[in-house]
Design a protein around this motif. Structure first.
Motif, PDB file in Angstrom:
ATOM      1  N   GLU A  88       0.922  -1.134   0.048  1.00 43.87           N
ATOM      2  CA  GLU A  88       0.028  -0.085  -0.066  1.00 43.87           C
ATOM      3  C   GLU A  88       0.923   1.183   0.086  1.00 43.87           C
ATOM      4  O   GLU A  88       2.086   1.364   0.558  1.00 43.87           O
ATOM      5  N   TYR A  89       0.705   2.324  -0.701  1.00 36.48           N
ATOM      6  CA  TYR A  89       1.397   3.462  -0.707  1.00 36.48           C
ATOM      7  C   TYR A  89       1.448   4.290   0.821  1.00 36.48           C
ATOM      8  O   TYR A  89       2.491   4.944   0.872  1.00 36.48           O
ATOM      9  N   SER A  90       0.705   3.778   1.716  1.00 34.39           N
ATOM     10  CA  SER A  90       0.775   4.168   3.094  1.00 34.39           C
ATOM     11  C   SER A  90       1.781   3.358   3.810  1.00 34.39           C
ATOM     12  O   SER A  90       2.073   3.896   4.986  1.00 34.39           O
ATOM     13  N   ASP A  91       2.127   2.441   3.361  1.00 35.89           N
ATOM     14  CA  ASP A  91       3.251   1.340   4.147  1.00 35.89           C
ATOM     15  C   ASP A  91       4.474   2.241   4.562  1.00 35.89           C
ATOM     16  O   ASP A  91       5.198   2.393   3.456  1.00 35.89           O
ATOM     17  N   PRO A  92       4.915   2.263   5.666  1.00 35.63           N
ATOM     18  CA  PRO A  92       6.086   2.936   6.057  1.00 35.63           C
ATOM     19  C   PRO A  92       7.255   2.193   5.319  1.00 35.63           C
ATOM     20  O   PRO A  92       8.356   2.785   5.379  1.00 35.63           O
ATOM     21  N   GLN A  93       6.971   0.820   5.376  1.00 36.87           N
ATOM     22  CA  GLN A  93       8.190  -0.031   5.020  1.00 36.87           C
ATOM     23  C   GLN A  93       8.664   0.439   3.515  1.00 36.87           C
ATOM     24  O   GLN A  93       9.676   0.374   3.342  1.00 36.87           O
ATOM     25  N   MET A  99      12.222   2.100   2.066  1.00 34.81           N
ATOM     26  CA  MET A  99      13.035   1.263   1.176  1.00 34.81           C
ATOM     27  C   MET A  99      13.177   2.358   0.008  1.00 34.81           C
ATOM     28  O   MET A  99      14.307   2.380  -0.511  1.00 34.81           O
ATOM     29  N   VAL A 100      12.251   3.073  -0.486  1.00 39.10           N
ATOM     30  CA  VAL A 100      12.348   3.892  -1.403  1.00 39.10           C
ATOM     31  C   VAL A 100      13.303   5.044  -1.396  1.00 39.10           C
ATOM     32  O   VAL A 100      14.163   5.438  -2.143  1.00 39.10           O
ATOM     33  N   ASP A 116      20.109  -1.731   6.087  1.00 40.79           N
ATOM     34  CA  ASP A 116      18.950  -1.684   6.404  1.00 40.79           C
ATOM     35  C   ASP A 116      18.103  -2.312   5.359  1.00 40.79           C
ATOM     36  O   ASP A 116      17.038  -3.015   5.523  1.00 40.79           O
ATOM     37  N   ASN A 117      18.487  -2.239   4.123  1.00 38.16           N
ATOM     38  CA  ASN A 117      17.717  -2.729   2.925  1.00 38.16           C
ATOM     39  C   ASN A 117      17.791  -4.189   2.932  1.00 38.16           C
ATOM     40  O   ASN A 117      16.665  -5.025   2.790  1.00 38.16           O
ATOM     41  N   TYR A 118      18.894  -4.792   3.266  1.00 34.66           N
ATOM     42  CA  TYR A 118      19.062  -6.398   3.391  1.00 34.66           C
ATOM     43  C   TYR A 118      18.389  -6.729   4.564  1.00 34.66           C
ATOM     44  O   TYR A 118      17.663  -7.877   4.540  1.00 34.66           O
ATOM     45  N   THR A 122      20.829  -9.948  -5.486  1.00 44.20           N
ATOM     46  CA  THR A 122      20.325  -9.874  -6.778  1.00 44.20           C
ATOM     47  C   THR A 122      18.826  -8.992  -6.535  1.00 44.20           C
ATOM     48  O   THR A 122      18.374  -8.443  -7.345  1.00 44.20           O
ATOM     49  N   VAL A 123      17.981  -9.284  -5.401  1.00 40.71           N
ATOM     50  CA  VAL A 123      16.834  -8.402  -5.340  1.00 40.71           C
ATOM     51  C   VAL A 123      17.223  -7.247  -5.077  1.00 40.71           C
ATOM     52  O   VAL A 123      16.203  -6.492  -5.609  1.00 40.71           O
ATOM     53  N   ASN A 124      17.970  -6.961  -4.401  1.00 41.12           N
ATOM     54  CA  ASN A 124      18.298  -5.171  -4.414  1.00 41.12           C
ATOM     55  C   ASN A 124      18.832  -4.862  -5.495  1.00 41.12           C
ATOM     56  O   ASN A 124      18.493  -3.549  -5.730  1.00 41.12           O
ATOM     57  N   ASN A 125      19.440  -5.607  -6.273  1.00 38.47           N
ATOM     58  CA  ASN A 125      20.001  -5.036  -7.728  1.00 38.47           C
ATOM     59  C   ASN A 125      18.680  -4.693  -8.597  1.00 38.47           C
ATOM     60  O   ASN A 125      18.592  -3.636  -9.013  1.00 38.47           O
ATOM     61  N   LEU A 126      17.721  -5.461  -8.459  1.00 41.63           N
ATOM     62  CA  LEU A 126      16.424  -5.489  -9.259  1.00 41.63           C
ATOM     63  C   LEU A 126      15.606  -4.184  -8.777  1.00 41.63           C
ATOM     64  O   LEU A 126      15.088  -3.429  -9.618  1.00 41.63           O
ATOM     65  N   PHE A 127      15.820  -3.972  -7.561  1.00 37.99           N
ATOM     66  CA  PHE A 127      14.895  -2.843  -6.870  1.00 37.99           C
ATOM     67  C   PHE A 127      15.759  -1.582  -7.356  1.00 37.99           C
ATOM     68  O   PHE A 127      14.792  -0.592  -7.570  1.00 37.99           O
TER      69      PHE A 127
END
Length: 505
Positions: free
Chosen positions: A201-206, A210-211, A251-253, A304-309
């Motif tokens: 959801e756009y309101s999700d702080p997580q 990340m963004v 933190d991302n990991y 790999t996941v973080n590369n994709l993001f």
């Protein structure tokens, strides 16, 4: 001196600066006068100073501008020393194509600078080489296709997300707002649905966190202090941006680990929900087969996941924001886009199949990518063997910058290279035409993994938003006042600005 000023501005202490100067003197005495025996065969370039190389000639905030100027003097293949490190710069469409496409294997490794090593430790896809890169890229391409990346499966996800984004824009009720966050949330959700099988959801702080961390890292990677760190890795203790980047990555990991642990609890080997599930299933297959040396370990999954993001969110978000800014800047072009959309597809939801029926809209999107030129220096390559290019020898293991800005703005390939001109992609009959010099995704064996997805996202989000809204400058701001000067980071973002999204009747 410009580089000294940059050091001080980036938070280096006086004692660190004095230490650096002392080291410079010592190295100068040790290495002054040394020359390469093969220098005559190698590409020309400005004479480097010991240790500093050509640093005094470079604007560390806009390195690509400095390199473009040097290419006018030294040609399409030239040498620049970033501190003690020698880099070969390639300029112009013909030369870059020759290297990246015709000599794809020879120029096929990634040059992993210190900050990129901090990002990946040699794992993942974007900043790895050898068997790790080969296996991870091959697996990612296969599995991402399974989940519709660039095909109908991802089209449905993007269409759904475009509707959420339109709702988000409507909340501003035509008042000025910064497009960066809502667009980033939407694009991140596409990657999330492909990787994890679900959106936020756009309101999700997580999601917001990340963004925000990804945005900060992309900006800091292009900073002067990080470029100095890449040249002089021993400066690490004094570089605040490096510490912040590493903290953000950590933190991302941690977030990835939480999400992946959640997936493991409900994993069904017969029904993978996304890329992460497929990786976990392959990991178990190799474990059950008794394979001891496997690359399907958790580090590779996280990186790999973080590369994709990181790659899949920043570049597409940046390009889409440029497209909306350019529509507000050039209302007569926005008129033509909206006239074509209204005439051809009316009020029905845009789909990928509409692209061939919307040549002017497609041309505007391509021209946005060309002019925005968001990765101007390209992502650095490294030669896999000794190779000759344009009569010059480039040795194995040499860092190479394919200067993509000189391709996308090559005066021999584009009629008005520095002007926003959708006509670059249209023939006299108004039909869309492809251009070989259109290389925003780079080229060759290291071409962007998500090109197909990015092209689909740009088309569907752009047409959906232009169908629904008229984009204008804020009240009291004229089109001429909208600034197209980029904000420099690892990618070239629009300078901070606000737009009005006025709902069309």
């Amino acid at each position: 001196m410009a580089f000294m000023e940059a050091i001080l501005l980036q938070g280096f202490s006086t004692s660190a600066l004095l230490g650096a100067l002392l080291l410079f003197v010592v190295v100068y005495l040790l290495f002054s006068g040394s020359r390469s025996q093969d220098e005559e065969q190698e590409p020309p370039g400005p004479k480097p100073l010991p240790l500093l190389g050509n640093l005094l000639m470079l604007d560390l905030k806009k390195v690509y501008v400095s390199l473009c100027e040097l290419s006018k003097q030294y040609g399409s293949v030239f040498t620049v020393h970033f501190g003690p490190k020698k880099v070969i710069v390639l300029a112009g469409y013909k030369t870059v194509k020759q290297a990246l496409v015709n000599l794809s294997e020879e120029f096929g490794d990634r040059d992993i600078t210190p900050i990129f090593h901090d990002f990946n430790k040699g794992f993942g896809i974007v900043f790895s080489n050898g068997e790790n890169w080969s296996q991870m890229r091959r697996f990612a391409l296969s599995k991402l296709r399974d989940f519709g990346m660039g095909k109908r499966g991802s089209e449905d996800k993007i269409i759904e997300e475009s509707m959420y984004l339109r709702e988000e824009f409507e909340k501003f009720e035509g008042k000025p707002f910064d497009t960066s966050l809502p667009v980033s949330l939407a694009i991140s959700n596409i990657i999330s649905s492909i990787v994890y099988g679900s959106r936020f959801e756009y309101s999700d702080p997580q999601l917001h966190e990340m963004v925000q961390r990804a945005y900060e890292n992309m900006k800091m990677v292009g900073s002067a202090s990080i470029q100095l760190y890449n040249m002089f890795p021993w400066l690490r203790p004094f570089v605040k941006n490096q510490k912040q980047i590493v903290n953000n990555l950590r933190d991302n990991y941690k977030e990835s680990e939480k999400l992946i642990k959640g997936l493991l609890k409900t994993l069904n080997p017969q029904d993978p929900r996304g890329f992460a599930d497929s990786f976990l299933i392959q990991q178990q297959i190799e474990k059950d087969s008794g394979k001891k040396a496997t690359l399907f370990h958790m580090q590779n999954l996280f990186y790999t996941v973080n590369n994709l993001f990181a790659a899949g969110t920043d570049t597409t978000t940046t390009t889409l924001r440029w497209s909306l800014l350019l529509m507000a800047k050039y209302p007569q072009i926005q008129d033509k886009v909206q006239e074509e959309i209204d005439r051809v597809i009316g009020e029905h939801q845009p789909v990928v199949e509409d692209r061939k029926k919307l040549p002017y809209t497609d041309a505007v999107i391509h021209e946005t990518q060309r002019l925005a030129n968001i990765v101007p220096t390209g992502v650095p390559r490294k030669t896999t063997c000794d190779v000759h290019l344009n009569g010059y020898l480039i040795k194995k293991g040499t860092s190479v910058f394919p200067l993509l800005v000189t391709v996308l703005k090559d005066e021999n390939e584009w009629e008005t290279p520095h002007t926003f001109n959708p006509g670059h992609f249209l023939n006299k009959q108004g039909q869309f035409v492809k251009k070989d010099a259109f290389m925003p995704f780079s080229a060759g064996r290291r071409v962007c993994l998500g090109e197909g997805l990015a092209r689909m996202e740009l088309f569907l989000f752009f047409t959906s938003l232009l169908q629904a809204f008229r984009f204008t400058p804020p009240p009291g701001v004229s089109e001429d006042d909208l600034d197209l000067t980029p904000s420099v980071g690892f990618t070239l973002n629009p300078s901070p600005h606000k737009l009005c999204a006025v709902k069309r009747s």
